[in-house]
Write a protein that holds these residues in place. Structure first.
Motif, PDB file in Angstrom:
ATOM      1  N   ASP B 114     -81.135 -97.716 -11.017  1.00  0.00           N
ATOM      2  CA  ASP B 114     -80.724 -96.367 -10.634  1.00  0.00           C
ATOM      3  C   ASP B 114     -81.102 -95.354 -11.709  1.00  0.00           C
ATOM      4  O   ASP B 114     -81.566 -94.251 -11.414  1.00  0.00           O
ATOM      5  N   ARG B 115     -80.891 -95.747 -12.960  1.00  0.00           N
ATOM      6  CA  ARG B 115     -81.203 -94.860 -14.068  1.00  0.00           C
ATOM      7  C   ARG B 115     -82.707 -94.545 -14.089  1.00  0.00           C
ATOM      8  O   ARG B 115     -83.110 -93.391 -14.205  1.00  0.00           O
ATOM      9  N   VAL B 116     -83.528 -95.587 -13.965  1.00  0.00           N
ATOM     10  CA  VAL B 116     -84.982 -95.384 -13.995  1.00  0.00           C
ATOM     11  C   VAL B 116     -85.427 -94.509 -12.819  1.00  0.00           C
ATOM     12  O   VAL B 116     -86.238 -93.601 -12.974  1.00  0.00           O
ATOM     13  N   PHE B 117     -84.830 -94.755 -11.641  1.00  0.00           N
ATOM     14  CA  PHE B 117     -85.184 -93.947 -10.465  1.00  0.00           C
ATOM     15  C   PHE B 117     -84.761 -92.496 -10.648  1.00  0.00           C
ATOM     16  O   PHE B 117     -85.410 -91.586 -10.127  1.00  0.00           O
ATOM     17  N   SER B 118     -83.665 -92.276 -11.382  1.00  0.00           N
ATOM     18  CA  SER B 118     -83.244 -90.889 -11.587  1.00  0.00           C
ATOM     19  C   SER B 118     -84.218 -90.183 -12.536  1.00  0.00           C
ATOM     20  O   SER B 118     -84.429 -88.980 -12.439  1.00  0.00           O
ATOM     21  N   TRP B 119     -84.834 -90.924 -13.460  1.00  0.00           N
ATOM     22  CA  TRP B 119     -85.852 -90.315 -14.321  1.00  0.00           C
ATOM     23  C   TRP B 119     -87.137 -90.048 -13.546  1.00  0.00           C
ATOM     24  O   TRP B 119     -87.808 -89.056 -13.735  1.00  0.00           O
TER      25      TRP B 119
END
Lengths: 295, 238
Positions: B114-119
């Motif tokens: 989720d974190r990577v997708f938010s970046w």
């Protein structure tokens, strides 16, 4: 028409066993970049273990197949421990592995000759499996259905494992680049063990299936299948699992047709010849891809 | 955090690194600049265990990690974004990312995803695509995202600007700075000295397997020797 369908049924059950054998062969090539010439020997040992379970221990086929699966898988892992692992550590040329695995194969054939003798032995007729049914003149043996069923089940399970599980992802990543795999925390050694186990286990089951289909088991059965496996692997595209599946079925059908319509003497000549023609048209094999896209 | 002490390393009998010592402080961005073939990739490979260290130590958080198996380095908290990105092209974007979290639990991996997708919302849009179909810039983002999926304490980047258009390079560097601001220590090997020195706090200059200069990046940026060899003249990579 009837003859044609009959040949197709026979071809598919033969081809399915070729496919199961060749999948492991192509996996070891695709994942570890090795030609394992001792892959036929695990096939032959699998056939003997299956036979021993059924004939000597009186076990049902439903237990003989898993026994052959596990035994052959472990035997195949021993290749990695004895030959390929140490060679990889030394960064040896892969031809050395090819020769060393030939030596291993010869040793295992000799051992089988010592233990089981050189004569051809047969599976006892297994009650239910000797039956058949007829549909429009086409005779489908229960044995053929069982063989085809086991082959499809194993191929499906393998495909699922490779595509959907963590271990499958690890195997596919090592196939792409061992270095990238290690950066992600994947042990290449453990992945090699898993690959050899799966490949050997499938080959062992293929040995049981082919032993049943031809009703013959001998110490030399691994040598013939090795050549066919190599053909199937090249036909399907080096390192491609779906290619080995399709290539195996195709070779099985081609062989049965050449026996049916030409002559059994020409079976291998026609089989290998047709593969050559296909490769002239599509040199990288049916599912051949660039090196990077393998597995 | 990372301390490389008198490291000699190479391939077979060819010694590439001849006594390299450097250190990376926690929370900083440190750059390693030098021409192609100077040994930047070999230093990275020595840290990740892919090149045997014949003598010297590589200390990470106080422990010598030289000689541990390569697949255990990531568990210690070091991730590398390799030269040429090396995204696993037959795997989908999402599979590549999960690959980065191979050593972590399912739940942690999902959180990091989720974190990577938010970046990188573009990676989310393309999550099911084969990663080989992405553009160069997207592949670089994927490679960085994959490395971050392991939640590393130290992020190593080997030539992140290679083969990318200048605008994309700026985007990648802005992102690296952001990761650093969020707490990841960064060690960056880069031919594009101007970009690297512009971002880093401290820098080393590598030539023929030896460090020939070091200092605060800003000072190197204005040093005549560096300007001549790596910023102005023919030696400049990009």
């Amino acid at each position: 028409m009837t003859v044609l369908f009959q040949q197709l049924v026979n071809g598919f059950s033969l081809g399915a066993t070729y496919a199961v054998f060749a999948i492991g062969f192509t996996m070891i090539f695709g994942v570890l970049n090795l030609l394992n010439m001792a892959h036929g020997a695990v096939f032959m040992w699998g056939a003997y273990i299956g036979l021993a379970c059924v004939a000597d221990l009186g076990l049902p086929l439903a237990l003989a197949v898993p026994a052959a699966f596990v035994f052959s898988g472990l035997l195949s892992v021993s290749y990695e421990i004895v030959i390929f692992g140490p060679l990889r550590k030394k960064e040896a040329h892969r031809w050395i592995g090819l020769i060393a695995s030939l030596a291993m194969a010869r040793g295992l054939v000799a051992l089988a000759q010592m233990i089981f003798g050189t004569h051809v032995v047969r599976y006892p007729t297994v009650g239910l499996l000797s039956g058949y049914m007829e549909m429009g003149g086409v005779r489908v043996h229960t044995l053929q259905i069982v063989i085809f069923g086991i082959a499809v089940l194993l191929m499906g399970a393998l495909a699922f494992m490779l595509q959907r599980t963590r271990m499958g992802r690890a195997i596919r990543t090592v196939a792409f680049s061992p270095r990238v795999a290690e950066l992600a925390g994947i042990s290449v050694r453990n992945t090699a063990f898993a690959t050899f186990f799966l490949a050997g286990a499938l080959a062992g089951v293929a040995g049981v299936l082919l032993g049943l289909l031809f009703n013959a088991v001998s110490p030399f059965m691994g040598e013939t299948i090795l050549l066919k496996g190599l053909t199937v692997v090249i036909l399907g595209g080096l390192g491609s699992v779906p290619g080995a599946m399709l290539g195996g079925l195709l070779l099985g059908v081609i062989e049965v047709f050449s026996v049916g319509y030409v002559s059994s003497a020409f079976r291998d000549a026609i089989g290998f010849g047709l593969v050559f023609v296909i490769l002239l048209i599509k040199p990288s094999g049916l599912f051949g891809q660039t090196e990077a896209a393998r597995a | 955090m990372l301390e490389v002490r008198e490291v000699h390393a190479g391939y077979g009998k060819t010694e590439v690194l001849r006594g390299v010592s450097l250190s990376v402080k926690e929370g900083s961005i440190v750059a390693l600049v030098g021409a192609n073939g100077a040994g930047k990739t070999t230093i990275m490979a020595a840290i990740t265990g892919h090149v045997p260290v014949s003598s010297g130590q590589i200390r990470f958080q106080g422990e010598n990690i030289a000689g541990i198996p390569a697949h255990q380095v990531v568990v210690r908290g070091i991730s590398l974004v390799p030269e040429g990105r090396q995204v696993v092209s037959p795997l989908s974007v999402e599979e590549n990312l999960f690959l980065g979290a191979h050593t972590r639990g399912k739940k942690e991996a999902a959180e990091s995803l989720d974190r990577v997708f938010s970046w990188f919302p573009r990676l989310r849009e393309r999550r099911a695509q084969k990663s080989g179909s992405l553009s160069g810039g997207e592949q670089q983002m994927l490679a960085i995202g994959r490395a971050m999926m392991a939640k590393p304490k130290l992020l190593l980047l080997d030539e992140p600007s290679m083969g990318l258009a200048p605008l994309v390079v700026s985007e990648v560097f802005r992102f690296i700075r952001k990761l650093n601001e969020e707490g990841t220590t960064v060690f960056l090997g880069e031919q594009n000295a101007r970009k690297a020195l512009g971002m880093a706090e401290y820098a080393y200059v590598l030539e023929d397997g030896e460090l020939i200069m070091e200092g605060p990046a800003r000072r190197l940026l204005s040093s005549e020797q560096v300007v001549e060899a790596y910023l102005g003249g023919a030696g400049d990579g990009i």
